[in-house]
Design a protein around this motif. Structure first.
Motif, mmCIF file in Angstrom:
data_model
loop_
_atom_site.group_PDB
_atom_site.id
_atom_site.type_symbol
_atom_site.label_atom_id
_atom_site.label_comp_id
_atom_site.label_asym_id
_atom_site.label_seq_id
_atom_site.Cartn_x
_atom_site.Cartn_y
_atom_site.Cartn_z
ATOM 1 N N ALA A 138 0.870 -1.038 -0.553
ATOM 2 C CA ALA A 138 -0.027 0.008 -0.103
ATOM 3 C C ALA A 138 1.484 1.042 0.129
ATOM 4 O O ALA A 138 2.120 0.552 0.286
ATOM 5 C CB ALA A 138 -0.579 0.206 1.103
ATOM 6 N N TYR A 139 0.122 1.955 -0.946
ATOM 7 C CA TYR A 139 1.021 3.569 -0.572
ATOM 8 C C TYR A 139 1.031 4.580 1.034
ATOM 9 O O TYR A 139 0.045 4.307 1.253
ATOM 10 C CB TYR A 139 0.341 4.502 -1.789
ATOM 11 N N GLY A 140 2.250 4.552 1.087
ATOM 12 C CA GLY A 140 1.966 6.114 2.666
ATOM 13 C C GLY A 140 3.154 7.277 1.691
ATOM 14 O O GLY A 140 3.558 6.674 0.845
ATOM 15 N N MET A 141 2.648 8.183 2.627
ATOM 16 C CA MET A 141 3.599 9.088 2.517
ATOM 17 C C MET A 141 4.866 9.295 3.532
ATOM 18 O O MET A 141 4.020 9.476 4.558
ATOM 19 C CB MET A 141 2.862 10.768 2.232
ATOM 20 N N TYR A 142 5.970 9.134 3.065
ATOM 21 C CA TYR A 142 7.207 9.136 4.340
ATOM 22 C C TYR A 142 7.772 10.583 4.349
ATOM 23 O O TYR A 142 7.959 11.288 3.073
ATOM 24 C CB TYR A 142 7.780 8.293 3.426
ATOM 25 N N CYS A 149 -9.506 7.542 -0.732
ATOM 26 C CA CYS A 149 -8.682 6.884 -0.275
ATOM 27 C C CYS A 149 -6.993 7.451 -0.708
ATOM 28 O O CYS A 149 -7.067 7.961 -1.461
ATOM 29 C CB CYS A 149 -9.299 6.468 -2.363
ATOM 30 N N ALA A 150 -6.200 6.257 -0.348
ATOM 31 C CA ALA A 150 -4.598 6.375 -0.437
ATOM 32 C C ALA A 150 -4.423 6.370 -0.880
ATOM 33 O O ALA A 150 -2.779 5.929 -0.419
ATOM 34 C CB ALA A 150 -4.695 6.648 1.251
ATOM 35 N N SER A 151 -4.754 4.625 -2.050
ATOM 36 C CA SER A 151 -3.490 3.899 -2.326
ATOM 37 C C SER A 151 -4.526 3.010 -3.354
ATOM 38 O O SER A 151 -6.266 2.951 -2.932
ATOM 39 C CB SER A 151 -2.672 2.876 -1.600
ATOM 40 N N HIS A 152 -4.004 2.798 -4.589
ATOM 41 C CA HIS A 152 -4.424 1.389 -5.068
ATOM 42 C C HIS A 152 -4.183 0.117 -3.927
ATOM 43 O O HIS A 152 -3.210 0.005 -3.391
ATOM 44 C CB HIS A 152 -4.382 1.088 -6.398
ATOM 45 N N LEU A 153 -5.048 -0.714 -4.784
ATOM 46 C CA LEU A 153 -4.725 -2.273 -4.173
ATOM 47 C C LEU A 153 -3.297 -2.464 -4.627
ATOM 48 O O LEU A 153 -3.989 -3.505 -5.436
ATOM 49 C CB LEU A 153 -5.770 -2.831 -4.263
ATOM 50 N N ALA A 154 -2.384 -2.418 -4.208
ATOM 51 C CA ALA A 154 -1.217 -2.562 -4.451
ATOM 52 C C ALA A 154 -0.379 -4.153 -4.409
ATOM 53 O O ALA A 154 -1.140 -5.157 -2.623
ATOM 54 C CB ALA A 154 -0.181 -2.032 -4.260
ATOM 55 N N GLY A 155 -0.077 -4.849 -4.847
ATOM 56 C CA GLY A 155 0.988 -6.295 -4.343
ATOM 57 C C GLY A 155 1.159 -6.826 -5.454
ATOM 58 O O GLY A 155 1.472 -6.550 -6.293
ATOM 59 N N ILE A 156 1.397 -8.089 -5.237
ATOM 60 C CA ILE A 156 2.300 -8.862 -6.474
ATOM 61 C C ILE A 156 1.339 -10.213 -6.228
ATOM 62 O O ILE A 156 1.103 -10.418 -5.447
ATOM 63 C CB ILE A 156 4.048 -9.773 -5.724
ATOM 64 N N ASN A 157 0.897 -11.096 -7.543
ATOM 65 C CA ASN A 157 0.472 -12.478 -7.039
ATOM 66 C C ASN A 157 1.510 -13.092 -7.778
ATOM 67 O O ASN A 157 2.199 -12.988 -8.190
ATOM 68 C CB ASN A 157 -0.879 -11.861 -8.112
ATOM 69 N N LEU A 158 0.267 -14.007 -7.477
ATOM 70 C CA LEU A 158 1.587 -15.600 -8.341
ATOM 71 C C LEU A 158 0.789 -16.896 -8.627
ATOM 72 O O LEU A 158 -0.632 -16.647 -8.819
ATOM 73 C CB LEU A 158 2.168 -16.414 -6.686
ATOM 74 N N ALA A 159 1.523 -16.966 -9.447
ATOM 75 C CA ALA A 159 0.125 -17.714 -10.752
ATOM 76 C C ALA A 159 1.734 -18.960 -11.246
ATOM 77 O O ALA A 159 2.452 -19.335 -11.748
ATOM 78 C CB ALA A 159 0.257 -17.383 -12.373
ATOM 79 N N ALA A 160 0.277 -20.358 -11.710
ATOM 80 C CA ALA A 160 1.521 -20.632 -12.784
ATOM 81 C C ALA A 160 0.885 -20.928 -14.339
ATOM 82 O O ALA A 160 -0.095 -20.296 -14.527
ATOM 83 C CB ALA A 160 0.525 -22.430 -12.646
ATOM 84 N N ILE A 201 -4.338 1.273 5.531
ATOM 85 C CA ILE A 201 -5.078 1.980 4.303
ATOM 86 C C ILE A 201 -5.025 0.566 3.660
ATOM 87 O O ILE A 201 -5.993 0.701 2.408
ATOM 88 C CB ILE A 201 -3.507 2.141 3.624
ATOM 89 N N TYR A 202 -4.519 -0.385 3.379
ATOM 90 C CA TYR A 202 -4.698 -1.526 2.760
ATOM 91 C C TYR A 202 -5.821 -2.207 2.617
ATOM 92 O O TYR A 202 -6.527 -2.711 1.393
ATOM 93 C CB TYR A 202 -3.624 -2.897 3.579
ATOM 94 N N SER A 203 -6.303 -1.978 4.344
ATOM 95 C CA SER A 203 -7.385 -3.319 3.911
ATOM 96 C C SER A 203 -9.464 -2.565 4.389
ATOM 97 O O SER A 203 -10.038 -2.828 3.661
ATOM 98 C CB SER A 203 -7.776 -3.928 5.127
ATOM 99 N N LEU A 230 -7.146 -1.370 -9.355
ATOM 100 C CA LEU A 230 -7.191 -0.392 -10.375
ATOM 101 C C LEU A 230 -7.699 -1.114 -10.742
ATOM 102 O O LEU A 230 -8.776 -2.149 -10.730
ATOM 103 C CB LEU A 230 -5.787 -0.412 -10.855
ATOM 104 N N PRO A 231 -8.881 -0.470 -12.649
ATOM 105 C CA PRO A 231 -9.904 -0.968 -13.138
ATOM 106 C C PRO A 231 -9.539 -3.109 -13.829
ATOM 107 O O PRO A 231 -8.364 -3.572 -13.570
ATOM 108 C CB PRO A 231 -9.789 -0.444 -14.299
#
Length: 438
Positions: free
Chosen positions: A158-162, A315-326, A382-384, A390-391
């Motif tokens: 999730a994004y934050g402002m440092y 809204c403070a972030s898009h739902l960010a992250g990494i997914n795993l696929a085969a 923020i994440y939850s 994103l679309p």
């Protein structure tokens, strides 16, 4: 302002992603083993740590543990973000790919539409340990609404402002809670004569730019797609949100024009760590990079990315992250599913959460990326509660490239002394929208 709910995505049109064939990964990509003899896997990991080598150092003992438990050898390749999407698309069209791979979670629906990733139905989720162990909103990024996903969440972000604590204290400035307060703080902390600016942006990164097009548009109450899945980039809220972001460099002059050449978030982190910027907007995995560049945890803090005082949405972030696929045509389907289950186990999630500064994607997961309880709770909130996906449409990857690259060009215009008007932004968004609708 209302709190966001994460499962309010609009229905999607059944559209295929252009230019990508549903080929999958044959043995030419190095994927080995089979369901009869599952002795090896090839894994493409995205760059999550401070460098590609750092990722290898972090992941190698984890993969060795998987080998000890299963007997399956894992061949690892870590790929930088600048190359990952192209590598994946090439793998799908050519059949020269891995067995298992990381994807940006915003690419989930686009890659699902190619048919190149393994569909995860009831039988697959039984092998993975069940759907209900994953955060529901994070799992939703793995595919279009009302379909079986083709990826599962791996690392939450999730994004934050440092902000630099000392710079704020010396100037007598409180951490901002609104966009307007953020701009005023940035102005007070900008000193061009000493090459110090209030903010640093990855203004040459199309991935970062499209994220902030989305976040600012969402704060304005605008959507990037209609209920039937059609792109709507020319809405007032979208155009005004993009111009608001561009004006940090243009009107307010709180961003160094050289940031137009910053083609990834690490470069803005470097400026921040070198005391050349008082604030940066970055995902929570910036912690490790900031500290690796010499700042101690006491020297910086993070707060939610602020919305305008009159924002429709907080809204403070898009739902960010990494997914795993085969890959669909992996020659070791059972081994691939076993590996995906292992990588999303509570033990592995906890082990990787610290070095990769990721948020847990499991329902009962606890953040391990920082010992600062307050910061961990803030990013989890923020994440939850204050993130939106994103679309969730097959053309999402085209949104990222068309809108993000258009913003790259507009920042470059500003950096070289030109002016970007609202009409310029509208024209650029019309072009991006038309290219996708075509």
């Amino acid at each position: 302002m209302r709190r966001r709910t994460l499962l309010s995505a609009a229905p999607l049109a059944a559209v295929s992603a252009a230019g990508l064939a549903a080929c999958g990964s044959g043995s030419g990509g190095g994927g080995g083993g089979s369901n009869d003899s599952p002795d090896s896997l090839t894994y493409w990991a995205s760059n999550q740590g401070t460098s590609l080598e750092n990722d290898k150092e972090v992941l190698t003992p984890v993969l060795e543990r998987f080998t000890e438990e299963t007997g399956i050898e894992v061949s690892l390749e870590v790929i930088g973000w600048a190359d990952l999407q192209t590598r994946i698309q090439t793998a799908i069209t050519s059949g020269q790919g891995p067995d298992v791979l990381n994807i940006g979670n915003t690419w989930g629906v686009s890659l699902q539409a190619t048919g190149g990733l393994l569909e995860l139905g009831d039988a697959e989720f039984e092998a993975l340990g069940g759907r209900d162990r994953y955060v529901e909103s994070a799992l939703a990024t793995g595919g279009a609404v009302d379909t079986d996903p083709t990826s599962i969440p791996l690392y939450g972000l999730a994004y934050g402002m440092y902000y630099n604590v000392a710079m704020f204290e010396e100037a007598g400035i409180e951490p901002p809670t609104t966009w307007e307060e953020m701009v005023e703080a940035a102005k007070a902390l900008t000193d061009p004569d000493n090459d110090v600016y209030g903010m640093s942006l990855a203004a040459g990164s199309y991935t970062e730019n499209n994220h902030f097009a989305f976040i600012n548009a969402t704060q304005n109450g605008a959507a990037l797609n209609s209920s039937d899945g059609t792109p709507t980039f020319t809405e007032d809220g979208v155009v005004d949100g993009i111009l608001r972001y561009l004006d940090l460099m243009q009107e307010h002059q709180v961003v160094n024009p050289s940031n137009a050449q910053f083609d990834n978030g690490t470069k803005s982190v470097t400026a921040f760590a070198n005391k050349k910027a008082a604030m940066i907007i970055n995902q929570n995995n910036a912690n490790a990079t900031i500290e690796s560049q010499g700042m101690t945890p006491e020297e910086f803090k993070a707060i939610p990315f602020p919305a305008p005082a009159d924002a429709v949405d907080d809204c403070a972030s898009h739902l960010a992250g990494i997914n795993l696929a085969a890959m669909t045509d992996t020659e070791n389907r059972d081994g691939a599913l076993a590996f995906m289950k292992f990588m999303t186990s509570p033990e592995t999630q906890s082990e990787l959460g610290k070095p990769f500064s990721s948020l847990p994607v499991l329902v009962d997961g606890e953040p391990t990326f920082t010992e600062d309880t307050e910061q961990a709770e803030m990013f989890m909130e923020i994440y939850s509660e204050r993130s939106a996906p994103l679309p969730l449409v097959p053309w999402e990857d085209q949104f990222e490239t068309t809108v993000g690259q258009a913003m790259n060009g507009m920042f470059a215009t500003i950096a070289t002394g030109g002016t970007v008007t609202r009409e310029d932004v509208l024209t650029a968004m019309q072009t991006a929208q038309d290219s996708i609708r075509a």
